[in-house]
Design an enzyme around this catalytic site. Structure first.
Site, mmCIF file in Angstrom:
data_model
loop_
_atom_site.group_PDB
_atom_site.id
_atom_site.type_symbol
_atom_site.label_atom_id
_atom_site.label_comp_id
_atom_site.label_asym_id
_atom_site.label_seq_id
_atom_site.Cartn_x
_atom_site.Cartn_y
_atom_site.Cartn_z
ATOM 1 N N ARG A 123 0.820 -1.215 0.000
ATOM 2 C CA ARG A 123 0.000 0.000 0.000
ATOM 3 C C ARG A 123 0.858 1.272 0.000
ATOM 4 O O ARG A 123 0.467 2.295 -0.547
ATOM 5 C CB ARG A 123 -0.988 -0.009 1.158
ATOM 6 N N LYS A 165 -4.030 12.418 -17.774
ATOM 7 C CA LYS A 165 -4.038 13.295 -18.942
ATOM 8 C C LYS A 165 -2.648 13.303 -19.593
ATOM 9 O O LYS A 165 -2.177 12.275 -20.013
ATOM 10 C CB LYS A 165 -4.523 14.685 -18.527
ATOM 11 N N TYR A 186 -11.899 22.787 -12.506
ATOM 12 C CA TYR A 186 -12.283 21.467 -13.010
ATOM 13 C C TYR A 186 -13.587 21.022 -12.340
ATOM 14 O O TYR A 186 -13.730 21.068 -11.112
ATOM 15 C CB TYR A 186 -11.157 20.464 -12.746
ATOM 16 N N ASP A 202 -3.369 23.051 -9.545
ATOM 17 C CA ASP A 202 -3.686 21.972 -10.478
ATOM 18 C C ASP A 202 -3.000 22.318 -11.802
ATOM 19 O O ASP A 202 -3.440 23.211 -12.525
ATOM 20 C CB ASP A 202 -5.206 21.870 -10.639
#
Ligand SMILES: *Cc1c(COP(=O)(O)O)cnc(C)c1O
Length: 381
Positions: free
Chosen positions: A53, A203, A105, A178
């Protein structure tokens, strides 16, 4: 790792940090599927690896490369860009005040609307490029986080990063940027005193439309950063080893892709800017764009691959144009090698302030003339 001499970021990126596997000499890293790691006899952990993890070796090269690309000191991978964003909000305390830009966004706005109140977070909006407007909505002593997205989805509003970080410093707020649309090739917010950079690695970073992932990169190992990393560790909203491997593979061509994408996008924006059916084009690289001067100083070597434009004939014409494209694919998302066209308002739905007459393009690495001809025939139809 074969990086003893100082290499350019372009070389480090192309070579995936120059990795050679020490046991097999393979020039591409293996994918470690193991979820657990054997402990030493004295109970210590080899390389501090305990459980996948947090400690899967498949994360190591890609996080190191992303840290270098954004000029940070540490980075952490998440299962998606949204998982990365949510980890930041979850690291805040109840009653902390968050400011996000009006154009942001869609997923961020939706998350805040649905979950900020139950979580105890107070949030508000500021106009993307208006520092007086930002000063007006700051709550002294309460505003703990200022969110930047530049250029912002989908109308490409710019935010002056240095101006926001200067204001944030005065009020003691953390700044998150961002940087998904600009990419580290065009803008490096940490160099402008932003505290944490976010990317939807889905992206441009991966760039091939086949991985969902997010990343945060930090300028300092602050208390907030440690809390974010522990949220990722304890909650486990992280990508699998294969996604991490694919992300490094995609990243290797980031410079090439962004160069071609920026070249293509500028040509297409210029074509649209001169088209009689187009009312206006939202692209930071056009001198007619109202934030062109800021884009020129803040973005380096290009203006990115997202273009939006408003059509004469409104919603009906917009829907008609997107129905006629053959090279452009009718799909949401951005930052892939192929080009997309999207009627953004119908994707975002009710509550979205995106105008009905707007189409958003994500430009890929195809032949620019093919893309222009495709738009030309769709606009004429
Ligand atoms: C896609 C996107 C996100 C969300 O990322 P996911 O990987 O889809 O969760 C956040 N910010 C911007 C600007 C995006 O385009």
């Amino acid at each position: 790792m074969g990086t003893k001499t100082k290499q350019s970021l372009e070389t480090l990126t192309a070579q995936g940090m120059g990795y050679i596997d020490p046991t097999t000499k393979s020039v591409n890293p293996p994918i470690y599927l193991s979820t657990t790691f054997e402990r030493n006899e004295d109970l210590s952990y080899h390389e501090d690896r305990v459980y996948t993890r947090a400690d899967n070796p498949s994360y190591d090269l890609v996080t190191k490369l992303l840290t270098r690309l954004e000029y940070g000191v540490d980075s952490h991978l998440f299962a998606s860009g949204m998982a990365a964003a949510v980890a930041i909000f979850q690291a805040l305390n109840p009653r902390d005040h968050v400011l996000v830009p009006t154009a942001v966004y869609n997923g961020i706005r939706t998350w805040l609307r649905k979950y900020a109140s139950p979580w105890g977070i107070d949030y508000g909006f500021y106009p993307n490029n208006d520092s007086d407007g930002l000063l007006k909505v700051i709550k002294p002593g309460k505003t703990k986080l200022i969110w930047i997205e530049t250029p912002a989805n989908p109308e490409m509003q710019m935010t002056d990063i240095s101006l926001v970080t200067k204001i944030a410093k005065q009020v003691g707020a953390t700044v998150v940027c961002d940087n998904t649309v600009a990419t580290p090739i065009l803008t490096n917010p940490l160099k402008m005193d932003v505290d944490i950079v976010l990317h939807s690695a889905t992206k441009y970073l991966n760039g091939h439309g086949d991985v969902l992932a997010g990343v945060l990169i930090t300028r300092k190992k602050s208390e907030l950063w440690k809390r974010i990393v522990s949220i990722a560790h304890d909650g486990g909203a992280i990508p699998g080893p294969f996604e991490s491997w694919l992300l490094l593979r995609g990243l290797r061509t980031l410079y090439l892709r962004m160069n071609k994408i920026c070249d293509n996008a500028l040509k297409i924006a210029q074509f649209l800017d001169n088209h009689p059916m187009v009312v206006s084009v939202c692209y930071p690289g056009l001198p007619s764009f109202y934030d062109y001067d800021l884009a020129k100083t803040q973005m380096n070597g290009g203006f990115g691959g997202v273009i939006s434009f408003h059509l004469k004939g409104g919603k009906e014409k917009a829907i008609n144009v997107q129905s006629k494209t053959k090279v452009f694919k009718r799909a949401t998302s951005l930052g892939s090698v192929e080009s997309f066209i999207e009627h953004r308002k119908s994707y975002e739905g009710d509550g979205s302030s995106v105008p009905e007459d707007l189409l958003r393009l994500s430009i890929g690495i195809e032949n620019a003339e093919d893309l222009i001809e495709d738009l030309n025939q769709a606009l004429r139809a």
